[in-house]
Design an enzyme around this catalytic site. Sequence first.
Site, mmCIF file in Angstrom:
data_model
loop_
_atom_site.group_PDB
_atom_site.id
_atom_site.type_symbol
_atom_site.label_atom_id
_atom_site.label_comp_id
_atom_site.label_asym_id
_atom_site.label_seq_id
_atom_site.Cartn_x
_atom_site.Cartn_y
_atom_site.Cartn_z
ATOM 1 N N CYS A 2 -6.566 7.132 8.332
ATOM 2 C CA CYS A 2 -6.485 8.336 9.162
ATOM 3 C C CYS A 2 -5.299 8.218 10.127
ATOM 4 C CB CYS A 2 -7.731 8.618 9.987
ATOM 5 S SG CYS A 2 -9.218 8.840 9.019
ATOM 6 N N ARG A 27 -1.397 7.256 5.842
ATOM 7 C CA ARG A 27 -2.643 6.631 6.291
ATOM 8 C C ARG A 27 -3.886 7.344 5.773
ATOM 9 N NH1 ARG A 27 -1.507 3.401 10.991
ATOM 10 N NH2 ARG A 27 -3.706 3.412 11.438
ATOM 11 N N TRP A 73 -8.669 10.281 6.034
ATOM 12 C CA TRP A 73 -9.137 9.523 4.870
ATOM 13 C C TRP A 73 -10.649 9.457 5.047
ATOM 14 C CZ3 TRP A 73 -11.804 4.975 3.832
ATOM 15 C CH2 TRP A 73 -11.704 4.498 2.523
ATOM 16 N N ASN A 99 -10.397 8.041 14.410
ATOM 17 C CA ASN A 99 -10.134 7.130 13.311
ATOM 18 C C ASN A 99 -11.144 5.992 13.441
ATOM 19 O OD1 ASN A 99 -9.058 5.517 11.348
ATOM 20 N ND2 ASN A 99 -7.178 5.023 12.454
ATOM 21 N N GLY A 100 -11.879 5.678 12.373
ATOM 22 C CA GLY A 100 -12.870 4.604 12.459
ATOM 23 C C GLY A 100 -14.245 5.095 12.052
ATOM 24 N N GLU A 485 -1.315 -9.000 -9.372
ATOM 25 C CA GLU A 485 -0.611 -7.998 -8.577
ATOM 26 C C GLU A 485 -0.066 -6.877 -9.474
ATOM 27 O OE1 GLU A 485 -0.502 -7.103 -5.705
ATOM 28 O OE2 GLU A 485 1.359 -6.029 -5.378
ATOM 29 N N LYS A 489 -1.091 -2.960 -9.128
ATOM 30 C CA LYS A 489 -0.093 -1.904 -8.934
ATOM 31 C C LYS A 489 -0.317 -0.793 -9.955
ATOM 32 C CE LYS A 489 0.995 -2.535 -5.839
ATOM 33 N NZ LYS A 489 0.855 -3.579 -4.849
ATOM 34 N N GLU A 492 -3.675 1.250 -9.268
ATOM 35 C CA GLU A 492 -3.789 2.068 -8.051
ATOM 36 C C GLU A 492 -2.897 3.296 -8.068
ATOM 37 O OE1 GLU A 492 -2.797 0.086 -4.365
ATOM 38 O OE2 GLU A 492 -1.217 -1.053 -5.329
ATOM 39 N N HIS A 508 -11.799 -16.668 -23.219
ATOM 40 C CA HIS A 508 -13.212 -16.779 -22.819
ATOM 41 C C HIS A 508 -13.866 -15.419 -22.636
ATOM 42 C CE1 HIS A 508 -12.784 -21.084 -22.437
ATOM 43 N NE2 HIS A 508 -11.671 -20.871 -21.754
ATOM 44 N N LYS A 607 -3.141 3.674 3.457
ATOM 45 C CA LYS A 607 -2.249 2.537 3.657
ATOM 46 C C LYS A 607 -2.886 1.414 4.469
ATOM 47 C CE LYS A 607 1.672 0.422 3.308
ATOM 48 N NZ LYS A 607 1.857 -0.233 1.999
HETATM 49 C C1 F6R Z 1 -2.162 -2.545 -2.649
HETATM 50 C C2 F6R Z 1 -2.339 -2.500 -1.227
HETATM 51 C C3 F6R Z 1 -3.619 -2.986 -0.649
HETATM 52 C C4 F6R Z 1 -3.343 -3.814 0.612
HETATM 53 C C5 F6R Z 1 -4.666 -4.187 1.297
HETATM 54 C C6 F6R Z 1 -4.443 -5.073 2.504
HETATM 55 O O1 F6R Z 1 -0.916 -2.070 -3.030
HETATM 56 O O2 F6R Z 1 -1.483 -2.069 -0.517
HETATM 57 O O3 F6R Z 1 -4.345 -3.731 -1.574
HETATM 58 O O4 F6R Z 1 -2.617 -4.943 0.259
HETATM 59 O O5 F6R Z 1 -5.338 -3.026 1.693
HETATM 60 O O6 F6R Z 1 -3.651 -4.442 3.446
HETATM 61 P P1 F6R Z 1 -2.893 -5.245 4.562
HETATM 62 O O7 F6R Z 1 -1.879 -6.091 3.898
HETATM 63 O O8 F6R Z 1 -2.280 -4.189 5.430
HETATM 64 O O9 F6R Z 1 -3.915 -6.057 5.274
#
Ligand code: F6R
Length: 612
Positions: A2, A27, A73, A99-100, A485, A489, A492, A508, A607
């Site tokens: 948010c 956000r 969000w 926010n929260g 990773e 990517k 998501e 396995h 984010k």
């Molecule tokens: C994936 C992504 C998330 C963040 C996760 C942790 O692309 O961005 O998986 O890595 O939410 O966020 P931070 O690094 O801000 O603690």
Amino acid sequence: MCGIVGYIGHRNAYDIVIKGLKLLEYRGYDSAGITLLDNKTYLYKKKGKVSDLEESIKDLPKGGTLGMGHTRWATHGEPNDTNAHPHQSQNGKFIVVHNGIIENYADLKKTLLEKDYSFKSETDTEVFANLLEYFYLQGNMSAEETVRMALSRVVGAYGLVILCADEQDKIITARKGSPLVIGIGQGEYFVASDATPIVEYTKSVIYLNDDDVAVISRDGLQLKTIKSSQSIQPHIQEVDLNIGELDKGGYDHFMLKEIHEQPRSIADTFRGRILPDCSDISLGGLHEVWPKINNARRIIIVACGTSWHAGLVGEYLFEEYARIPVEVEYGSEFRYRNPIIYPDDVVIAISQSGETADTLAAIRIAKAQGALVLGICNVVGSSIPRETHAGVYTHAGPEIGVASTKAFTAQVTILTMMALKLASNRGTISQDKYRMAIKELTIIPEKIERALGSNEYIQYVSEKLKDSTNSIYLGRGYLYPVALEGALKLKEISYIHAEGYPAAEMKHGPIALIDEQMPVVVVATKDSSYEKIVSNIQEVKARKGIIIAIVTEGDTIIKNMAQYVIEVPETAEFLSPILSVIPLQLLSYYIAVMRGSNVDQPRNLAKSVTVE
Ligand code: F6R
């Protein structure tokens, strides 16, 4: 999670708030809303993006020099016009953006229902707005006193901006667990969830601490706490963020810009931390705590998502070079499983945003049990660097794309420097090897530049894979976290189901999934497991899987086995994650674009995840 923007001053509040919301849209972006106080209250909300809100109110009045907005969000209640913020109390006295999560909202709501309050939305925020009004109408209290009193009844996390229709010259803001920054201008103030919407107007900021309540008017700001009406001295800081870093710089998406920025962002990460003759590494933030790190019984890395993947690379680095046992934990698991933590453990929290709720909670547990807690964070002044004993900033610059790219490579760069320095301190690496490793790190940016040169070929491969519904990513050793990773990517931003595995684990179970429809992305650059992974590729080939291999330049063996081969320059094994993740970032980006996804704002994501 948010985005909040507030403004009080002499300019048109709408223009500032709407522009700020667009900058904070990363956000959260399921609905947006805005309130303006201009003798009366104007409240506009809309499901969808900030631009949908803008369009829907283009012919409506938008005057006034005090206002606030929110981009959401969803936590409580589905994204729709009604659940969008701001929320107004029943009689219109209070208007709130939040926010929260207010955890005891159900109890508070029950009490308010008994007092004949009714609710339009399903949100916890509307409950809080009505709680404010209920207290306010009870007694002879100012808006500020009401806010402090109501917050003493609230359990949960919040970043709040509150307006009172009876006090049209004030913004009240409060924080517990969700970040808020106040920007100080000339006769004007800005409030936001992070400094992004503020830096265009002022660099002087105050980061609110937990339990702070700030009352802001055009003439000044008073900082108090929930518990005490005593004014406290705010700590004013200069924020180091440039407005130029906040646009797409000619790229179609922030994510693509951020992928291409990596040669520079990695150089920024090690700049000033490596002696010019590559003889040593100096991490200023750790100077005083090295003696404790050098003698650590164990290193525990806590993080979430992509940062957790960086942590896994850290495990390989610390164990190989510094010979200290490492555990890598998800913040969300660590916090609830009563972990065993010794006072001579060192806990490293990794986070791009510095605000991830689960990682923060893990830090608090580790601190309470006496461990030294370090942070590796990107956002300067965020909660994690403020709550840890010491730490290192990644200096990758603002990451706006929701899918993390340059933050990952910067985190791995810091972990690499920490592991090498620790190994040197402990004498577990020879000085020759130490110098050579540092030298190799300094030339990584040029190699990333070369890896980015496969852009066009990766678009060609993406075209072939874009209609897949599943995929498997494989890697071994340092490249196993890279496989995880790469899979994250892809899922998501393109919404294709992807699983990352250590390559040898495939037999396995996951091998059952392989047929001629299944793309298998294998990260197989030349390293100590090369022969082993070649055998794993044979196993995939025998089951007719579509093999996409990330290989070292000039590799001929895998070229003869794989349908698609993407080359990266040769590098030392411990640096291979930084390099080999680049084509995977590009692959997911192009597949997502070709599938028509909103790459910078993928569905359901935000984010920074400030709720647990
Ligand atoms: C994936 C992504 C998330 C963040 C996760 C942790 O692309 O961005 O998986 O890595 O939410 O966020 P931070 O690094 O801000 O603690």
